[in-house]
Design a protein around this motif. Structure first.
Motif, PDB file in Angstrom:
ATOM      1  N   ASP A  45      33.192  20.375  68.092  1.00 29.95           N
ATOM      2  CA  ASP A  45      33.115  21.656  68.690  1.00 29.95           C
ATOM      3  C   ASP A  45      33.834  21.904  70.026  1.00 29.95           C
ATOM      4  O   ASP A  45      34.093  22.911  70.440  1.00 29.95           O
ATOM      5  N   LYS A  46      34.319  20.695  70.487  1.00 31.26           N
ATOM      6  CA  LYS A  46      35.079  20.839  71.862  1.00 31.26           C
ATOM      7  C   LYS A  46      36.520  20.816  71.609  1.00 31.26           C
ATOM      8  O   LYS A  46      37.312  21.136  72.533  1.00 31.26           O
ATOM      9  N   ILE A  47      36.978  20.633  70.205  1.00 31.04           N
ATOM     10  CA  ILE A  47      38.283  20.765  69.970  1.00 31.04           C
ATOM     11  C   ILE A  47      39.126  21.913  69.323  1.00 31.04           C
ATOM     12  O   ILE A  47      38.432  22.355  68.130  1.00 31.04           O
ATOM     13  N   THR A  48      40.005  22.193  69.797  1.00 33.27           N
ATOM     14  CA  THR A  48      41.039  23.264  69.199  1.00 33.27           C
ATOM     15  C   THR A  48      42.215  22.782  68.824  1.00 33.27           C
ATOM     16  O   THR A  48      42.806  21.894  69.852  1.00 33.27           O
ATOM     17  N   THR A  62      36.235  19.973  76.964  1.00 39.05           N
ATOM     18  CA  THR A  62      36.877  20.902  75.932  1.00 39.05           C
ATOM     19  C   THR A  62      38.415  20.427  75.786  1.00 39.05           C
ATOM     20  O   THR A  62      39.209  20.313  76.886  1.00 39.05           O
ATOM     21  N   VAL A  63      39.163  20.340  74.677  1.00 41.59           N
ATOM     22  CA  VAL A  63      40.391  19.934  74.583  1.00 41.59           C
ATOM     23  C   VAL A  63      41.146  21.049  73.723  1.00 41.59           C
ATOM     24  O   VAL A  63      40.743  21.319  72.611  1.00 41.59           O
ATOM     25  N   THR A  64      42.341  21.514  74.159  1.00 37.98           N
ATOM     26  CA  THR A  64      43.269  22.066  73.120  1.00 37.98           C
ATOM     27  C   THR A  64      44.521  21.231  72.736  1.00 37.98           C
ATOM     28  O   THR A  64      45.201  20.606  73.747  1.00 37.98           O
ATOM     29  N   GLU A  65      44.738  20.984  71.545  1.00 35.00           N
ATOM     30  CA  GLU A  65      45.864  20.022  71.088  1.00 35.00           C
ATOM     31  C   GLU A  65      46.889  20.980  70.482  1.00 35.00           C
ATOM     32  O   GLU A  65      46.489  21.845  69.728  1.00 35.00           O
TER      33      GLU A  65
END
Length: 396
Positions: free
Chosen positions: A147-150, A125-128
Motif C-alpha cells: 500500500d506504500k508503493i506506486t 511511501t515510495v514512487t518508482e
C-alpha cells in the motif's frame, strides 16, 4: 528437492553470498530471501562469452532445465527480457544479435544498493519509475508494504507482465502505465522517489511529487554512456540538491530520451578546421575522464569509422546544433577537425583542464542542483565552482 524448495534454498544461498561480499544491506536481506525473482523472470536472455558482436542466448526451463534456470535467476546478473522495445516470442526463442536491450531485471546487488540509499522506514511511501519485471517493486512491497508503493512503467506489454508477476508474488501495489517523465499523478507526494532507468536530467515532476525533505535516487545518463547514480534531497518544492554516489550508469535509458536513431549527415573530409589536440578519443572511454567529457557534451554521440586512407577516425556529433569533431592520429599525437557553431572538442579540452586543476576528482565529488528551469552538475561548491548544464527534461 522440489522446485519450490530449490528456489527457496537458492534465494537464501544467494542472499548469503551477497551479504558475504558486502553487497546486501541488512535491512534488505529478508526481502531478497523472500521475494521469488523467478516469478518475475520466467524466461530471459543473457549475453554469451564468444568474441565479436554480442549475441544473447535464451534461458528458459524448457531449454536448460528447471535447476539450471533457477540457478541463473538467483545469481548477481542482469536478465534481459526485451530487445528494441518489441516483445519476444517465447514459444521458440532464438539467439539474438545486433539488438539493444530495452527491459531487464537488473543485477540484484545494484538494485538493493539503490533501495538502501532511499533510506526509508516503515512509514515511507515510495514512487518508482521503471517497473520492468517487477522484481525491485516486489522487494519494496516486502520491505514497506504494497500500500506504500506506486510504480510507473511506460511499456504496456512490460507493465502487464509485471502486474501478473507481482500478483504471483502476492503483492498488489499501485501500478500505472504511462510516461514516467511526466510523474505519477499521485494525490499525495511520496516520501521517496526512485528511478530504475537512466535519464538525461531529473524530470521536474519527480521533484514536484516528492515531499520537502524527501529523497530522489536516480541514474543520470548521457548518450556517451557515462554519468552515474545520484541521491538528491528535495529542499522546498523548488530545489533539489545532492551528489553522485556511484559512477557509471547501471540502467537503460528512458525510452523517451534515447538518442535519435538517425545520425544525420556525416562531415565530409574537407569540412571544418584541423588543429592539434592534447587529448585523443581515449578520454571518452576512461571512466573518470569519460564522465567529464559527458558533462562537456551533453548532446553528443561518438563512433569509430575507417577513413579513405585506412586510418581509424573517431567521430563526435552533436545532435542539438550539428557541431562535430573528428579525431585522427597525427604522428605520436592526435589532431581534431571541428565544424559547426560550437567547438565541440574545445569544450572537452576546457572541461578536462578544469577537472585536472581540481586534482582529477572522482565522480562522487561532483554535486547536482535541480531547479524548475535549469539543472547543473558542479564541482567544489554549488555557488561558484565549475559547473555544467544538464538537459531540462521536456514534458515534465
Amino acid at each position: 528437492m522440489t522446485e519450490p524448495d530449490l528456489a527457496t534454498g537458492l534465494r537464501h544461498e544467494f542472499a548469503g553470498q551477497l551479504a558475504a561480499e558486502d553487497k546486501l544491506p541488512a535491512e534488505w536481506r529478508a526481502a531478497v530471501e523472500a521475494v521469488p525473482r523467478h516469478e518475475c523472470t520466467p524466461a530471459f536472455y543473457v549475453p554469451n562469452d564468444a568474441p565479436g558482436i554480442t549475441t544473447y542466448v535464451p534461458i528458459t526451463p524448457a531449454l536448460v532445465g528447471d535447476e539450471a534456470w533457477l540457478r541463473r535467476v538467483y545469481s548477481d546478473e542482469t536478465l534481459i527480457t526485451q530487445f528494441d522495445g518489441r516483445d519476444i516470442d517465447w514459444s521458440a526463442p532464438q539467439p539474438i544479435s545486433g539488438a539493444a536491450p530495452t527491459s531487464s531485471s537488473t543485477l540484484p546487488s545494484l538494485v538493493v544498493q539503490m533501495l538502501d540509499v532511499l533510506d526509508g522506514d516503515d512509514e515511507s511511501t515510495v514512487t518508482e519509475y521503471g517497473t520492468g519485471t517487477g522484481y525491485s517493486t516486489a522487494l519494496m512491497c516486502h520491505r514497506f508494504g504494497p500500500d506504500k508503493i506506486t510504480s510507473v512503467e511506460t511499456d504496456p506489454g512490460v507493465a502487464g507482465r509485471a502486474r501478473a508477476a507481482l500478483d504471483r508474488c502476492g503483492y498488489a501495489p499501485r501500478l500505472i502505465t504511462g510516461n514516467g517523465l511526466a510523474g505519477a499523478d499521485c494525490t499525495a507526494a511520496a516520501d521517496r522517489t526512485i528511478a530504475t532507468m537512466g535519464v538525461r536530467g531529473i524530470p521536474w515532476a519527480w521533484v514536484r511529487e516528492t515531499v520537502p525533505g524527501g529523497l530522489i535516487v536516480a541514474t543520470l545518463r548521457g548518450w556517451l554512456r557515462s554519468l552515474g547514480l545520484v541521491r538528491l534531497v528535495v529542499e522546498d518544492g523548488q530545489h533539489a540538491t545532492g551528489r553522485f554516489i556511484a559512477a557509471e550508469p547501471g540502467f537503460m535509458m528512458a525510452r523517451q530520451q534515447e538518442a535519435p536513431a538517425n545520425l544525420g549527415m556525416l562531415p565530409a573530409d574537407d569540412d571544418g578546421k584541423t588543429r592539434e589536440t592534447p587529448h585523443g578519443p581515449g578520454v571518452l572511454r576512461m571512466p573518470d575522464s569519460g564522465f567529464v567529457a559527458q558533462l562537456a557534451m551533453p548532446n553528443a554521440r561518438t563512433f569509430d569509422m575507417a577513413g579513405d586512407d585506412g586510418g581509424m577516425r573517431t567521430y563526435v556529433l552533436d545532435a542539438a546544433n550539428d557541431s562535430f569533431a573528428v579525431l585522427s592520429r597525427d604522428g605520436d599525437g592526435w589532431s581534431v577537425r571541428e565544424g559547426g557553431p560550437v567547438s565541440l572538442w574545445g569544450e572537452v579540452e576546457q572541461s578536462l583542464a578544469l577537472w585536472h586543476a581540481a586534482g582529477s576528482p572522482a565522480a562522487t565529488e561532483f554535486g547536482v542542483s535541480v531547479e524548475p528551469d535549469r539543472q547543473r552538475i558542479w564541482l567544489e561548491n554549488a555557488a561558484d565552482g565549475p559547473s555544467w548544464r544538464l538537459p531540462v527534461v521536456p514534458g515534465s
